[in-house]
Design a protein around this motif. Sequence first.
Motif, PDB file in Angstrom:
ATOM      1  N   GLN A 171       0.825  -1.201   0.000  1.00  0.00           N
ATOM      2  CA  GLN A 171       0.000   0.000   0.000  1.00  0.00           C
ATOM      3  C   GLN A 171       0.858   1.250   0.000  1.00  0.00           C
ATOM      4  OE1 GLN A 171      -1.918  -0.831   3.786  1.00  0.00           O
ATOM      5  NE2 GLN A 171      -0.858   0.881   4.751  1.00  0.00           N
ATOM      6  N   ASN A 172       2.131   1.113   0.391  1.00  0.00           N
ATOM      7  CA  ASN A 172       3.068   2.226   0.452  1.00  0.00           C
ATOM      8  C   ASN A 172       4.477   1.680   0.213  1.00  0.00           C
ATOM      9  OD1 ASN A 172       4.096   4.784   0.824  1.00  0.00           O
ATOM     10  ND2 ASN A 172       4.023   4.706   3.053  1.00  0.00           N
ATOM     11  N   PRO A 173       4.813   1.389  -1.040  1.00  0.00           N
ATOM     12  CA  PRO A 173       6.045   0.637  -1.338  1.00  0.00           C
ATOM     13  C   PRO A 173       7.336   1.369  -1.044  1.00  0.00           C
ATOM     14  CG  PRO A 173       4.999   1.390  -3.355  1.00  0.00           C
ATOM     15  CD  PRO A 173       4.032   1.686  -2.255  1.00  0.00           C
ATOM     16  N   GLY A 174       7.294   2.715  -1.026  1.00  0.00           N
ATOM     17  CA  GLY A 174       8.518   3.474  -0.823  1.00  0.00           C
ATOM     18  C   GLY A 174       9.384   3.465  -2.079  1.00  0.00           C
ATOM     19  N   THR A 175      10.134   4.536  -2.269  1.00  0.00           N
ATOM     20  CA  THR A 175      11.047   4.635  -3.408  1.00  0.00           C
ATOM     21  C   THR A 175      12.366   5.233  -2.949  1.00  0.00           C
ATOM     22  OG1 THR A 175       9.224   4.950  -4.976  1.00  0.00           O
ATOM     23  CG2 THR A 175      11.414   5.604  -5.709  1.00  0.00           C
ATOM     24  N   ILE A 176      13.463   4.571  -3.284  1.00  0.00           N
ATOM     25  CA  ILE A 176      14.800   5.108  -3.018  1.00  0.00           C
ATOM     26  C   ILE A 176      15.488   5.272  -4.370  1.00  0.00           C
ATOM     27  CG2 ILE A 176      17.024   4.755  -1.875  1.00  0.00           C
ATOM     28  CD1 ILE A 176      15.562   2.871   0.078  1.00  0.00           C
ATOM     29  N   THR A 177      15.558   6.504  -4.858  1.00  0.00           N
ATOM     30  CA  THR A 177      16.280   6.778  -6.096  1.00  0.00           C
ATOM     31  C   THR A 177      17.764   6.874  -5.755  1.00  0.00           C
ATOM     32  OG1 THR A 177      14.370   7.992  -6.935  1.00  0.00           O
ATOM     33  CG2 THR A 177      16.459   8.318  -8.076  1.00  0.00           C
ATOM     34  N   ILE A 178      18.559   6.033  -6.371  1.00  0.00           N
ATOM     35  CA  ILE A 178      19.945   5.839  -5.945  1.00  0.00           C
ATOM     36  C   ILE A 178      20.744   7.144  -5.963  1.00  0.00           C
ATOM     37  CG2 ILE A 178      22.047   4.504  -6.302  1.00  0.00           C
ATOM     38  CD1 ILE A 178      19.457   2.918  -5.509  1.00  0.00           C
ATOM     39  N   ALA A 179      20.700   7.873  -7.073  1.00  0.00           N
ATOM     40  CA  ALA A 179      21.497   9.101  -7.165  1.00  0.00           C
ATOM     41  C   ALA A 179      21.047  10.126  -6.141  1.00  0.00           C
ATOM     42  CB  ALA A 179      21.398   9.675  -8.580  1.00  0.00           C
ATOM     43  N   ASP A 180      19.719  10.285  -5.962  1.00  0.00           N
ATOM     44  CA  ASP A 180      19.206  11.242  -4.981  1.00  0.00           C
ATOM     45  C   ASP A 180      19.652  10.879  -3.562  1.00  0.00           C
ATOM     46  OD1 ASP A 180      17.647  13.108  -6.554  1.00  0.00           O
ATOM     47  OD2 ASP A 180      16.290  11.456  -6.952  1.00  0.00           O
ATOM     48  N   ALA A 181      19.568   9.570  -3.256  1.00  0.00           N
ATOM     49  CA  ALA A 181      19.910   9.124  -1.905  1.00  0.00           C
ATOM     50  C   ALA A 181      21.402   9.283  -1.615  1.00  0.00           C
ATOM     51  CB  ALA A 181      19.486   7.674  -1.714  1.00  0.00           C
ATOM     52  N   VAL A 182      22.231   8.965  -2.591  1.00  0.00           N
ATOM     53  CA  VAL A 182      23.678   8.971  -2.365  1.00  0.00           C
ATOM     54  C   VAL A 182      24.253  10.386  -2.411  1.00  0.00           C
ATOM     55  CG1 VAL A 182      25.902   8.235  -3.319  1.00  0.00           C
ATOM     56  CG2 VAL A 182      24.002   6.613  -3.182  1.00  0.00           C
ATOM     57  N   PHE A 183      23.860  11.150  -3.445  1.00  0.00           N
ATOM     58  CA  PHE A 183      24.460  12.477  -3.625  1.00  0.00           C
ATOM     59  C   PHE A 183      23.594  13.611  -3.074  1.00  0.00           C
ATOM     60  CE2 PHE A 183      26.319   9.897  -7.075  1.00  0.00           C
ATOM     61  CZ  PHE A 183      27.656  10.017  -6.728  1.00  0.00           C
TER      62      PHE A 183
END
Length: 229
Positions: free
Chosen positions: A180-192
Amino acid sequence: MEGFLRFLVAKAILLALASSFVSCYDPSPLQDFCVAVDDASGVFVNGKFCKDPKYVKAEDFFTSGLNIAGNTINRVGSNVTNVNVDKIPGLNTLGVSLVRIDFAPGGQNPPHTHPRATEILVVVEGTLLVGFVTSNQDNNRLFSKVLYPGDVFVFPIGMIHFQVNVGRTNAVAFAGLGSQNPGTITIADAVFGSKPSIMPEILAKAFQLDVNVVKYLEARFSSNYDRHY
């Protein structure tokens, strides 16, 4: 007797592991529905509070607008329109959500991961190159394919994956996700683009880059412009 005890202990461990694994996913419904409702007086938990069933109405299971194309004028050339529990309160505890993804020519949904959901994607317009990368234990193998309208591809839970419009026209895809709320981690956004920033020296060594290149990337991503979801 000793062998039988070992069997019982092993069985208990397996049952405990199975229970722990199951608990990592969305909670199973124990009633017909549990329409989400905000309750500022309650304690924040993994999920939502339930509306009193007698006050539930059809609108709690409804939203509209997925026929409208998203704005792809941004740094990645794509737009994700989410239909999760925040859009449809009736999704609470049902373990499913939906997204529409619009792509400009050359646009991409950058490498990202959903920590709580497997994704199944269908292309309805255009041509997409899609793929996911397996874990370190599987030698980071890339599974990739070009998709056309009507084609379907699955991205296993937690795997880093991407979609790129390799056609000359706009592309549209819809995807179902097992949360119902999978979450998203965009790699470049998270790292940089982390807040505060990760020390440039750490990222320089990890990515085998010059420290000045890392500082440049952190400056671009920390501005938080057109952050992609």
